[in-house]
Design a protein around this motif. Sequence first.
Motif, PDB file in Angstrom:
ATOM      1  N   GLY A   1     -42.067  55.040 -16.044  1.00  0.00           N
ATOM      2  CA  GLY A   1     -41.539  54.452 -17.277  1.00  0.00           C
ATOM      3  C   GLY A   1     -40.158  53.868 -17.155  1.00  0.00           C
ATOM      4  N   GLY A   2     -39.701  53.600 -15.913  1.00  0.00           N
ATOM      5  CA  GLY A   2     -38.372  53.034 -15.719  1.00  0.00           C
ATOM      6  C   GLY A   2     -37.302  54.112 -15.695  1.00  0.00           C
ATOM      7  N   SER A   3     -36.046  53.673 -15.778  1.00  0.00           N
ATOM      8  CA  SER A   3     -34.895  54.585 -15.718  1.00  0.00           C
ATOM      9  C   SER A   3     -34.126  54.535 -17.033  1.00  0.00           C
ATOM     10  CB  SER A   3     -33.952  54.189 -14.578  1.00  0.00           C
ATOM     11  OG  SER A   3     -34.608  54.223 -13.327  1.00  0.00           O
ATOM     12  N   THR A   4     -33.912  55.678 -17.629  1.00  0.00           N
ATOM     13  CA  THR A   4     -33.071  55.772 -18.826  1.00  0.00           C
ATOM     14  C   THR A   4     -31.744  56.399 -18.422  1.00  0.00           C
ATOM     15  OG1 THR A   4     -34.972  55.973 -20.307  1.00  0.00           O
ATOM     16  CG2 THR A   4     -32.850  56.718 -21.156  1.00  0.00           C
ATOM     17  N   LEU A   5     -30.771  55.545 -18.154  1.00  0.00           N
ATOM     18  CA  LEU A   5     -29.452  56.032 -17.756  1.00  0.00           C
ATOM     19  C   LEU A   5     -28.512  56.111 -18.951  1.00  0.00           C
ATOM     20  CD1 LEU A   5     -28.980  54.078 -14.412  1.00  0.00           C
ATOM     21  CD2 LEU A   5     -29.862  56.380 -14.759  1.00  0.00           C
ATOM     22  N   ARG A   6     -28.699  55.226 -19.915  1.00  0.00           N
ATOM     23  CA  ARG A   6     -27.894  55.258 -21.122  1.00  0.00           C
ATOM     24  C   ARG A   6     -28.806  55.334 -22.344  1.00  0.00           C
ATOM     25  NH1 ARG A   6     -25.250  51.743 -17.612  1.00  0.00           N
ATOM     26  NH2 ARG A   6     -23.148  52.393 -17.024  1.00  0.00           N
ATOM     27  N   ASP A   7     -29.207  54.142 -22.825  1.00  0.00           N
ATOM     28  CA  ASP A   7     -29.983  54.145 -24.062  1.00  0.00           C
ATOM     29  C   ASP A   7     -31.302  53.399 -23.937  1.00  0.00           C
ATOM     30  OD1 ASP A   7     -28.939  51.641 -23.789  1.00  0.00           O
ATOM     31  OD2 ASP A   7     -27.987  51.560 -25.768  1.00  0.00           O
ATOM     32  N   TYR A   8     -31.779  53.171 -22.694  1.00  0.00           N
ATOM     33  CA  TYR A   8     -33.037  52.432 -22.554  1.00  0.00           C
ATOM     34  C   TYR A   8     -34.213  53.245 -23.076  1.00  0.00           C
ATOM     35  CZ  TYR A   8     -37.393  50.805 -20.689  1.00  0.00           C
ATOM     36  OH  TYR A   8     -38.705  50.415 -20.602  1.00  0.00           O
TER      37      TYR A   8
ATOM     38  N   ASP B   1     -29.824  44.797 -30.031  1.00  0.00           N
ATOM     39  CA  ASP B   1     -28.964  44.414 -28.904  1.00  0.00           C
ATOM     40  C   ASP B   1     -27.492  44.524 -29.302  1.00  0.00           C
ATOM     41  OD1 ASP B   1     -27.806  43.385 -26.651  1.00  0.00           O
ATOM     42  OD2 ASP B   1     -29.047  41.598 -26.553  1.00  0.00           O
ATOM     43  N   PRO B   2     -26.855  45.689 -29.049  1.00  0.00           N
ATOM     44  CA  PRO B   2     -25.447  45.866 -29.436  1.00  0.00           C
ATOM     45  C   PRO B   2     -24.512  44.850 -28.798  1.00  0.00           C
ATOM     46  CG  PRO B   2     -26.469  47.988 -28.968  1.00  0.00           C
ATOM     47  CD  PRO B   2     -27.456  46.938 -28.542  1.00  0.00           C
ATOM     48  N   ARG B   3     -24.756  44.479 -27.534  1.00  0.00           N
ATOM     49  CA  ARG B   3     -23.821  43.587 -26.842  1.00  0.00           C
ATOM     50  C   ARG B   3     -24.221  42.112 -26.960  1.00  0.00           C
ATOM     51  NH1 ARG B   3     -22.314  46.287 -21.113  1.00  0.00           N
ATOM     52  NH2 ARG B   3     -20.694  44.673 -21.231  1.00  0.00           N
ATOM     53  N   ARG B   4     -25.413  41.852 -27.425  1.00  0.00           N
ATOM     54  CA  ARG B   4     -25.912  40.499 -27.707  1.00  0.00           C
ATOM     55  C   ARG B   4     -25.887  39.573 -26.478  1.00  0.00           C
ATOM     56  NH1 ARG B   4     -22.992  37.735 -31.378  1.00  0.00           N
ATOM     57  NH2 ARG B   4     -21.293  39.210 -31.623  1.00  0.00           N
ATOM     58  N   PHE B   5     -26.230  40.135 -25.291  1.00  0.00           N
ATOM     59  CA  PHE B   5     -26.319  39.324 -24.088  1.00  0.00           C
ATOM     60  C   PHE B   5     -27.771  38.922 -23.786  1.00  0.00           C
ATOM     61  CE2 PHE B   5     -22.229  41.145 -21.980  1.00  0.00           C
ATOM     62  CZ  PHE B   5     -21.477  40.320 -22.789  1.00  0.00           C
ATOM     63  N   GLY B   6     -28.704  39.383 -24.593  1.00  0.00           N
ATOM     64  CA  GLY B   6     -30.111  39.028 -24.384  1.00  0.00           C
ATOM     65  C   GLY B   6     -30.392  37.618 -24.879  1.00  0.00           C
ATOM     66  N   CYS B   7     -31.634  37.199 -24.740  1.00  0.00           N
ATOM     67  CA  CYS B   7     -31.985  35.874 -25.254  1.00  0.00           C
ATOM     68  C   CYS B   7     -33.398  35.868 -25.812  1.00  0.00           C
ATOM     69  CB  CYS B   7     -31.817  34.794 -24.180  1.00  0.00           C
ATOM     70  SG  CYS B   7     -33.115  34.730 -22.935  1.00  0.00           S
TER      71      CYS B   7
ATOM     72  N   HIS C   1     -35.392  37.944 -22.979  1.00  0.00           N
ATOM     73  CA  HIS C   1     -34.642  38.659 -21.951  1.00  0.00           C
ATOM     74  C   HIS C   1     -33.796  39.725 -22.628  1.00  0.00           C
ATOM     75  CE1 HIS C   1     -31.910  39.498 -18.619  1.00  0.00           C
ATOM     76  NE2 HIS C   1     -32.654  38.745 -17.822  1.00  0.00           N
ATOM     77  N   LEU C   2     -33.774  40.921 -22.068  1.00  0.00           N
ATOM     78  CA  LEU C   2     -33.089  42.043 -22.704  1.00  0.00           C
ATOM     79  C   LEU C   2     -31.588  42.054 -22.459  1.00  0.00           C
ATOM     80  CD1 LEU C   2     -35.653  44.872 -21.864  1.00  0.00           C
ATOM     81  CD2 LEU C   2     -35.494  43.493 -23.952  1.00  0.00           C
ATOM     82  N   GLY C   3     -31.104  41.228 -21.537  1.00  0.00           N
ATOM     83  CA  GLY C   3     -29.669  41.182 -21.277  1.00  0.00           C
ATOM     84  C   GLY C   3     -29.134  42.521 -20.799  1.00  0.00           C
ATOM     85  N   MET C   4     -27.951  42.894 -21.274  1.00  0.00           N
ATOM     86  CA  MET C   4     -27.300  44.135 -20.848  1.00  0.00           C
ATOM     87  C   MET C   4     -27.772  45.347 -21.646  1.00  0.00           C
ATOM     88  SD  MET C   4     -25.154  43.341 -18.396  1.00  0.00           S
ATOM     89  CE  MET C   4     -23.970  44.690 -18.375  1.00  0.00           C
ATOM     90  N   SER C   5     -28.030  45.155 -22.920  1.00  0.00           N
ATOM     91  CA  SER C   5     -28.275  46.318 -23.781  1.00  0.00           C
ATOM     92  C   SER C   5     -29.417  46.104 -24.763  1.00  0.00           C
ATOM     93  CB  SER C   5     -26.995  46.653 -24.565  1.00  0.00           C
ATOM     94  OG  SER C   5     -26.615  45.538 -25.379  1.00  0.00           O
TER      95      SER C   5
END
Length: 273
Positions: free
Chosen positions: A211-218, A105-111, A70-74
């Motif tokens: 290809g999805g949405s790149t709003l920040r760094d996706y 994963d900068p914020r480390r909310f993924g799994c 899971h990609l989590g937040m970042s």
Amino acid sequence: MPELPEVETTKTSLEPLLGQTVQGILVRNGQLRWPIPEDIALLKGQKLLQLYRRSKYIIARFEKHSMLWHLGMSGSFRICHSEDELRKHDHLIIQFDQLQLRYHDPRRFGCIVWLNDENQKKLLDPLGPEPLTTDFNADDLFEKLKTKKIGIKIAIMDNHIVVGVGNIYATESLFNLGIHPAQPAHSLSFDQIEKLVSEIKRILQQAITLGGSTLRDYSNAMGENGYFQQTLLAYGRAGEMCVNCETTLENIKLGQRASVFCPHCQPFKKASV
């Protein structure tokens, strides 16, 4: 946060790894939302056989084990070569035959966890239907919503009702249909529900195509950005003019999420008790 189209696009971009065998694993920081399994080295020597998506999870099936990602937040995956420079937040590296997979994963909310009976029961079994399948249909959604007085946007973002309809895609679907995001879910007619199901499917499929949405760094695993954000008509446009009527778009908070809407095109209609 990456939503369903971004996860689907990520999964597709990982397909060059199919059929390759894990040669080595390096955990640089295992403290994600849940710790990376200490025995993840069991993957060494196993071939990656299949990749598929359930909600916002990517399921990677190897010869003897399966993993739930899971990609989590970042979070993001990137296919690299071993000589490519490592980034600060590259937490997991899996070396395949020719290519290297890195989880960043900068914020480390993924799994990164095993798909076992416990995680199947806890994480996957409670999920609602996939929105791009026939399991998500007007009859089922109307039945689920007929007694719910919560706002329709909160309802369609509930993963127990339908998975993967995140903030961006819920906002756009409701805008296109002229439905106020706070409209009580039970007040929608069957005809409105039928149109909403169709619009959610259309919006999600269009987003996947772009290809999805790149709003920040996706970006996907090949480092490619998505382009759906270039088509957004409501999400992120609070204070700007509505493309249909030139009324100023407004923003309200629903379920702790920003909800942009047009007060003229999406009027709130008082529901009968």
